[in-house]
Design an enzyme around this catalytic site. Structure first.
Site, PDB file in Angstrom:
ATOM      1  N   SER A  32     -12.829  -7.522  -5.849  1.00  0.00           N
ATOM      2  CA  SER A  32     -11.565  -8.202  -6.177  1.00  0.00           C
ATOM      3  C   SER A  32     -11.886  -9.569  -6.768  1.00  0.00           C
ATOM      4  O   SER A  32     -12.978 -10.109  -6.523  1.00  0.00           O
ATOM      5  CB  SER A  32     -10.736  -8.385  -4.914  1.00  0.00           C
ATOM      6  OG  SER A  32      -9.670  -9.275  -5.134  1.00  0.00           O
ATOM      7  N   TYR A  57      -9.306 -10.960   3.840  1.00  0.00           N
ATOM      8  CA  TYR A  57      -9.538 -10.083   2.677  1.00  0.00           C
ATOM      9  C   TYR A  57     -10.677 -10.652   1.811  1.00  0.00           C
ATOM     10  O   TYR A  57     -11.590  -9.923   1.408  1.00  0.00           O
ATOM     11  CB  TYR A  57      -8.237  -9.986   1.879  1.00  0.00           C
ATOM     12  CG  TYR A  57      -8.281  -9.094   0.669  1.00  0.00           C
ATOM     13  CD1 TYR A  57      -8.380  -7.717   0.803  1.00  0.00           C
ATOM     14  CD2 TYR A  57      -8.205  -9.630  -0.610  1.00  0.00           C
ATOM     15  CE1 TYR A  57      -8.400  -6.893  -0.320  1.00  0.00           C
ATOM     16  CE2 TYR A  57      -8.220  -8.819  -1.735  1.00  0.00           C
ATOM     17  CZ  TYR A  57      -8.320  -7.454  -1.586  1.00  0.00           C
ATOM     18  OH  TYR A  57      -8.339  -6.639  -2.693  1.00  0.00           O
TER      19      TYR A  57
HETATM   20  N1  LIG Z   1      -3.939  -3.578  -6.392  1.00  0.00           N
HETATM   21  C1  LIG Z   1      -4.501  -4.762  -6.571  1.00  0.00           C
HETATM   22  O1  LIG Z   1      -3.831  -5.721  -7.035  1.00  0.00           O
HETATM   23  C2  LIG Z   1      -5.956  -4.975  -6.244  1.00  0.00           C
HETATM   24  C3  LIG Z   1      -6.551  -6.170  -6.659  1.00  0.00           C
HETATM   25  C4  LIG Z   1      -7.892  -6.382  -6.353  1.00  0.00           C
HETATM   26  C5  LIG Z   1      -8.634  -5.413  -5.698  1.00  0.00           C
HETATM   27  N2  LIG Z   1      -8.019  -4.251  -5.308  1.00  0.00           N
HETATM   28  C6  LIG Z   1      -8.830  -3.258  -4.575  1.00  0.00           C
HETATM   29  O2  LIG Z   1      -8.636  -1.972  -5.111  1.00  0.00           O
HETATM   30  C7  LIG Z   1      -8.938  -0.992  -4.125  1.00  0.00           C
HETATM   31  C8  LIG Z   1      -7.845   0.080  -4.125  1.00  0.00           C
HETATM   32  O3  LIG Z   1      -6.630  -0.501  -3.711  1.00  0.00           O
HETATM   33  P1  LIG Z   1      -5.223  -0.127  -4.387  1.00  0.00           P
HETATM   34  O4  LIG Z   1      -4.700  -1.381  -4.985  1.00  0.00           O
HETATM   35  O5  LIG Z   1      -5.355   1.076  -5.227  1.00  0.00           O
HETATM   36  O6  LIG Z   1      -4.347   0.122  -3.061  1.00  0.00           O
HETATM   37  P2  LIG Z   1      -3.564   1.413  -2.518  1.00  0.00           P
HETATM   38  O7  LIG Z   1      -2.655   1.964  -3.543  1.00  0.00           O
HETATM   39  O8  LIG Z   1      -2.996   0.961  -1.221  1.00  0.00           O
HETATM   40  O9  LIG Z   1      -4.746   2.460  -2.268  1.00  0.00           O
HETATM   41  C9  LIG Z   1      -5.686   2.253  -1.243  1.00  0.00           C
HETATM   42  C10 LIG Z   1      -6.475   3.534  -1.053  1.00  0.00           C
HETATM   43  O10 LIG Z   1      -7.461   3.303  -0.038  1.00  0.00           O
HETATM   44  C11 LIG Z   1      -7.360   4.339   0.917  1.00  0.00           C
HETATM   45  N3  LIG Z   1      -7.775   3.863   2.230  1.00  0.00           N
HETATM   46  C12 LIG Z   1      -7.342   2.783   2.920  1.00  0.00           C
HETATM   47  N4  LIG Z   1      -7.954   2.726   4.120  1.00  0.00           N
HETATM   48  C13 LIG Z   1      -8.782   3.812   4.181  1.00  0.00           C
HETATM   49  C14 LIG Z   1      -9.663   4.318   5.154  1.00  0.00           C
HETATM   50  N5  LIG Z   1      -9.848   3.703   6.343  1.00  0.00           N
HETATM   51  N6  LIG Z   1     -10.343   5.444   4.885  1.00  0.00           N
HETATM   52  C15 LIG Z   1     -10.194   6.078   3.714  1.00  0.00           C
HETATM   53  N7  LIG Z   1      -9.367   5.664   2.748  1.00  0.00           N
HETATM   54  C16 LIG Z   1      -8.670   4.536   2.978  1.00  0.00           C
HETATM   55  C17 LIG Z   1      -5.902   4.783   0.916  1.00  0.00           C
HETATM   56  O11 LIG Z   1      -5.812   6.145   1.324  1.00  0.00           O
HETATM   57  P3  LIG Z   1      -5.274   6.674   2.724  1.00  0.00           P
HETATM   58  O12 LIG Z   1      -4.269   5.684   3.240  1.00  0.00           O
HETATM   59  O13 LIG Z   1      -4.694   8.017   2.387  1.00  0.00           O
HETATM   60  O14 LIG Z   1      -6.493   6.772   3.578  1.00  0.00           O
HETATM   61  C18 LIG Z   1      -5.592   4.680  -0.582  1.00  0.00           C
HETATM   62  O15 LIG Z   1      -5.988   5.850  -1.234  1.00  0.00           O
HETATM   63  C19 LIG Z   1      -9.072  -1.755  -2.799  1.00  0.00           C
HETATM   64  O16 LIG Z   1     -10.437  -1.907  -2.477  1.00  0.00           O
HETATM   65  C20 LIG Z   1      -8.455  -3.114  -3.109  1.00  0.00           C
HETATM   66  O17 LIG Z   1      -8.970  -4.144  -2.297  1.00  0.00           O
HETATM   67  C21 LIG Z   1      -6.697  -4.008  -5.566  1.00  0.00           C
END
Ligand SMILES: NC(=O)c1ccc[n+]([C@@H]2O[C@H](COP(=O)([O-])OP(=O)(O)OC[C@H]3O[C@@H](n4cnc5c(N)ncnc54)[C@H](OP(=O)(O)O)[C@@H]3O)[C@@H](O)[C@H]2O)c1
Length: 273
Positions: free
Chosen positions: A146, A159
Site C-alpha cells: 500500500s 495498517y
Molecule cells: N482498496 C484500496 O484502496 C487499497 C489500497 C491500498 C492497498 N490495498 C490492499 O489491497 C489488498 C486487497 O484489498 P481490497 O481493497 O481488494 O479489499 P477487499 O475488497 O476487502 O478484498 C480483500 C480480500 O482479502 C480477503 N481476505 C481478508 N482476510 C482474509 C483472510 N484472513 N484469509 C484469506 N483471505 C482474506 C477477502 O476474502 P474473504 O473475506 O472471502 O476471506 C477479500 O477477498 C489488501 O492487501 C489491501 O491492503 C487496497
C-alpha cells in the site's frame, strides 16, 4: 493477450473480492490457470465457474480453495490441491488484506494481532507455502502492499505497520532470490474502488457503511488489475498505482516530513473510527 503469461498457473489470495477478484479476471483473460484462495467459498466458486468458460481459444483450469491466510496450514493445503489439479505454481499474488483502522491510543493488542496475522503473516505464510514452486518455476511473487507502506496518516497506524513490514519483506526477498531467477514485485496501490473500507475493525462486511474516500479519487479495481498483470509480466520490482499514490510516495521519499507537517497542522486526531 499477453503471450508471457499464457498457460502460467497463478495462485491468488483474497480472490473473493476487490483487487484479488479483478486480478483473477485479468490473468484468466491473459491465458493463466488459476488457484483462487479466500474464506468466502460461495464467492470463489461463482468466480471459478464464470472464469472457467473458454475464452480466446483457451479454457483456463481454475480451482477454488477455501483458505484463511491468518491460519497455519490452509495455504499448504491449497497448494497441494493445486499440484493435483493444475500443477506447479508460476505466479503468486499475495493480496489478501484487511484494514484495522483506529487511533493507536485506542487499539488493543488483539486489534494489532488481527491486522498483522492477515497482512503480514498472511504474506509470509503464502510465500513459505509456495517458495519451492517459485524456485522450480523461476516464477514471480507479487505482494500487494500500500502507499501506507511508505507513509502513514492518523488512524492508519496498525495498517501502516503491516504494510511497512511487507515492503521490507519485498526489498529483502528481491535481493536474496535474484540469483534464483525469482521475481519479486511490490504492488503499491493508492485508493482503489473495492470493499475494503466497508469491512469494520472486527472483519465484518457492512454494506451500509459509506466509503469516506470520494469515488473520483479511486481507481477502478479492473484498471488496477491490468497494471498488476503488466507489472508481473514485466517482472518489475515495484509498481505504484494511482496518480495520487505516485505523488504521495514521491513526496515522502524526496521531501520527508512535509506530509507529516501538513497532517499535524490539520489537527487530525484520528479518533473518527
Ligand atoms: N482498496 C484500496 O484502496 C487499497 C489500497 C491500498 C492497498 N490495498 C490492499 O489491497 C489488498 C486487497 O484489498 P481490497 O481493497 O481488494 O479489499 P477487499 O475488497 O476487502 O478484498 C480483500 C480480500 O482479502 C480477503 N481476505 C481478508 N482476510 C482474509 C483472510 N484472513 N484469509 C484469506 N483471505 C482474506 C477477502 O476474502 P474473504 O473475506 O472471502 O476471506 C477479500 O477477498 C489488501 O492487501 C489491501 O491492503 C487496497
Amino acid at each position: 493477450m499477453n503471450a508471457d503469461l499464457r498457460n502460467k498457473t497463478a495462485l491468488i489470495t483474497g480472490a473473493s473480492s476487490g483487487i484479488g477478484e479483478a486480478v483473477a479476471r485479468e490473468l484468466a483473460r491473459r491465458g493463466c490457470n488459476l488457484v483462487l484462495l479466500a474464506r468466502r467459498r460461495d464467492r470463489l466458486d461463482a468466480l471459478a465457474r464464470e472464469l472457467s468458460r473458454p475464452h480466446d481459444g483457451h479454457t483456463p483450469r481454475i480451482i477454488a480453495c477455501e483458505a484463511d491466510v491468518a491460519r497455519d496450514g490452509d495455504i499448504e493445503r491449497a497448494v497441494a490441491q493445486a499440484h493435483e489439479a493444475v500443477g506447479p505454481i508460476d505466479i503468486v499474488v499475495a493480496n489478501a488484506g484487511i484494514s484495522v483502522i483506529g487511533p493507536l491510543m485506542k487499539l488493543s493488542l488483539e486489534d494489532h494481532r488481527r491486522q498483522l496475522e492477515t497482512n503480514l503473516f498472511g504474506v509470509l505464510r503464502t510465500f513459505i507455502a509456495t517458495r519451492d514452486d517459485l524456485q522450480k518455476q523461476r516464477g514471480c511473487i507479487a505482494v500487494v502492499g500500500s502507499v501506507n507502506g511508505y507513509l502513514t496518516v492518523p488512524s492508519a497506524g496498525s495498517y501502516a505497520i503491516s504494510k511497512y513490514a511487507v515492503r521490507a519483506f519485498c526489498d529483502c526477498l528481491r535481493m536474496e532470490v535474484h540469483s534464483l531467477g525469482i521475481a519479486v514485485t511490490h504492488i503499491i496501490p493508492g485508493f482503489i474502488h473495492t470493499e475494503i473500507r466497508q469491512i469494520d475493525r472486527e472483519g465484518v462486511y457492512r454494506s451500509e457503511r459509506k466509503d469516506p474516500i470520494p469515488t473520483w479519487l479511486q481507481m477502478p479495481a479492473r484498471e488496477a488489475a491490468e497494471e498488476i498483470a503488466d507489472a508481473i509480466a514485466l517482472r518489475e520490482a515495484e509498481r505504484v498505482l494511482t496518480r495520487h499514490g505516485k505523488l504521495a510516495v514521491f513526496v515522502q521519499q524526496f521531501l520527508p516530513g512535509l506530509l507529516e507537517g501538513i497532517l499535524r497542522r490539520a489537527k487530525i486526531s484520528g479518533s473518527q473510527r
